[in-house]
Design a protein around this motif. Structure first.
Motif, PDB file in Angstrom:
ATOM      1  N   HIS A   1     -22.334  62.065  55.803  1.00  0.00           N
ATOM      2  CA  HIS A   1     -22.889  60.735  56.075  1.00  0.00           C
ATOM      3  C   HIS A   1     -23.260  60.029  54.776  1.00  0.00           C
TER       4      HIS A   1
ATOM      5  N   ASN B   1     -20.920  56.947  53.058  1.00  0.00           N
ATOM      6  CA  ASN B   1     -21.527  55.618  52.938  1.00  0.00           C
ATOM      7  C   ASN B   1     -21.591  55.147  51.485  1.00  0.00           C
TER       8      ASN B   1
ATOM      9  N   ALA C   1     -12.153  55.618  56.783  1.00  0.00           N
ATOM     10  CA  ALA C   1     -12.653  55.654  58.160  1.00  0.00           C
ATOM     11  C   ALA C   1     -11.866  56.658  59.001  1.00  0.00           C
TER      12      ALA C   1
ATOM     13  N   ILE D   1     -13.077  60.106  58.321  1.00  0.00           N
ATOM     14  CA  ILE D   1     -14.408  60.342  58.890  1.00  0.00           C
ATOM     15  C   ILE D   1     -14.327  60.539  60.403  1.00  0.00           C
TER      16      ILE D   1
ATOM     17  N   HIS E   1     -17.331  61.970  63.280  1.00  0.00           N
ATOM     18  CA  HIS E   1     -18.382  60.980  63.042  1.00  0.00           C
ATOM     19  C   HIS E   1     -17.899  59.604  63.501  1.00  0.00           C
ATOM     20  N   THR E   2     -18.821  58.680  63.647  1.00  0.00           N
ATOM     21  CA  THR E   2     -18.474  57.324  64.060  1.00  0.00           C
ATOM     22  C   THR E   2     -18.549  56.371  62.877  1.00  0.00           C
ATOM     23  N   VAL E   3     -17.780  55.274  62.977  1.00  0.00           N
ATOM     24  CA  VAL E   3     -17.730  54.249  61.928  1.00  0.00           C
ATOM     25  C   VAL E   3     -17.873  52.897  62.607  1.00  0.00           C
TER      26      VAL E   3
ATOM     27  N   THR F   1     -20.866  54.573  58.162  1.00  0.00           N
ATOM     28  CA  THR F   1     -20.720  55.665  59.122  1.00  0.00           C
ATOM     29  C   THR F   1     -22.102  56.136  59.545  1.00  0.00           C
TER      30      THR F   1
END
Length: 386
Positions: A341, A345, A365, A368, A373-375, A382
């Motif tokens: 994370h 970032n 992205a 990730i 993980h989410t973006v 993220t």
């Protein structure tokens, strides 16, 4: 690896701390407190910072008394090697000494920086890498009339910059620029302090062997070199090279010029003019005790792309250097779930500085998202796994 303390005896200029008029202190205690807060922003978790903070009031009071009495002496430094983007030797002053560096900069920095040209970047508030890249892009647009006519650029780099800075030249520059005797003496004490006389090694010998000998401060005579890693060195380096900036702008009368630390670029429609300026710069630099790195001197049309401060400027777009994008993807892929994370970032922040970064941010992205993980939809941030 256990820390190893090494002491070296050298012949250096003896600059003692300034003593104050007992009836008129050169600065209030509040300025030292502010310098402490400025210093701890990025160093609060270091061992020396935690030790200083453990008895903060007494330590600040003692430091204040030493500065006023003229008994302040810089302490031990830490020497280590960083390997990205290349192996470099770093000298970090003790936290207590860093407070003094901030105190000095807070008092004299702004006044001196106001005399710098607008084309001087790095270690000046508001003039970081993004400012430098945007400033150069604006210069190129102006010189080429918005990319409508051919323009050439001359890119230069000073050889072994920090370890080759001549302290004798810098001494004269600081004496001319600092009017108050007390602050002048403090600046000269910081300048002439030799960290090699008392330091602790924090990297294995194998890493030091990766740093070329001519790029190591330990190998230089006492009159040469500033320790990489201190605020004072960054500020002093800008003072040192202001003479070059003034020469280029007012003697050579180059309208389109940008410098970031020891990298600088001149623009002109005539490559012959740029070659003539190059010869004059090479003749001027020895007056500072500096010289160019011939392997990093480039002269070519701007429409081939200008690589500067991690950005590549081409007609109508500014992108992130490919090597930086590759490193971002590699380090993000290698990060643990706990660190991903923060790592991702930080790289999103780096990539979004470029005007054309959609493709690079999309690649980051995708990597990730594969990690679960989410973006966000703008591809700029993220979020931690839930």
């Amino acid at each position: 690896m256990m820390a190893i303390r090494t002491t070296t005896t050298r012949t250096t200029s003896s600059v003692f701390g300034p003593s104050a008029d007992p009836t008129v202190a050169p600065f209030p205690f509040e300025e030292l407190v502010q310098a402490y807060y400025d210093c701890r922003r990025s160093k609060r978790n270091s061992a020396s910072a935690l030790a200083f903070e453990a008895d903060l009031e007494r330590n600040l009071t003692q430091l204040y008394d030493e500065l006023l009495a003229g008994t302040y002496r810089p302490g031990s430094s830490i020497c280590f090697v960083v390997t990205r983007p290349k192996a470099r030797e770093v000298w970090a002053a003790d936290f207590r000494d860093r407070i003094v560096h901030h105190l000095l900069y807070n008092r004299i920095g702004a006044g001196i920086e106001r005399t710098f040209i607008a084309d001087s970047c790095a270690c000046i508030p508001g003039r970081g890498t993004l400012y430098a890249a945007q400033h150069l892009e604006a210069k190129i647009r102006s010189a080429s009339q918005n990319w409508s006519k051919p323009v050439f650029y001359l890119k230069c780099d000073l050889a072994n910059f920090f370890v080759a800075i001549d302290k004798r030249v810098l001494d004269r520059q600081l004496r001319r620029r600092i009017d108050e005797p007390w602050w002048r003496r403090l600046a000269l004490q910081v300048l002439w302090h030799d960290p090699r006389a008392n330091y602790t090694v924090r990297s294995p010998a194998g890493l030091f062997n990766r740093v070329p000998q001519h790029k190591r401060l330990i190998a230089q005579p006492a009159s040469l070199g500033l320790p990489i890693g201190n605020l004072s060195s960054q500020f002093f380096a800008n003072v040192y090279l202001d003479a070059l900036d003034q020469f280029v702008k007012h003697q050579l009368r180059c309208r389109h010029y940008v410098r970031y630390v020891d990298d600088f670029i001149l623009l002109h429609e005539s490559p012959q003019q740029l070659n003539a300026w190059l010869a004059e710069i090479e003749a001027f630099l020895p007056t500072l005790g500096a010289k160019l790195n011939p392997k990093k001197t480039i002269l070519q049309p701007v429409d081939r792309g200008v690589d500067f401060v991690g950005h590549v400027i081409r007609p109508w777009r500014r992108t992130t250097r490919k090597r930086s994008v590759t490193e971002a993807l590699r380090r993000t892929a290698a990060s643990s779930d706990e660190d991903l994370h923060e790592t991702a970032n930080s790289y999103f922040g780096l990539l979004r500085q470029a005007s054309h970064s959609q493709k690079d941010r999309a690649a980051l992205a995708r990597l990730i998202l594969k990690r679960g993980h989410t973006v966000n939809g703008a591809l700029t941030k993220t979020y931690p796994k839930r």
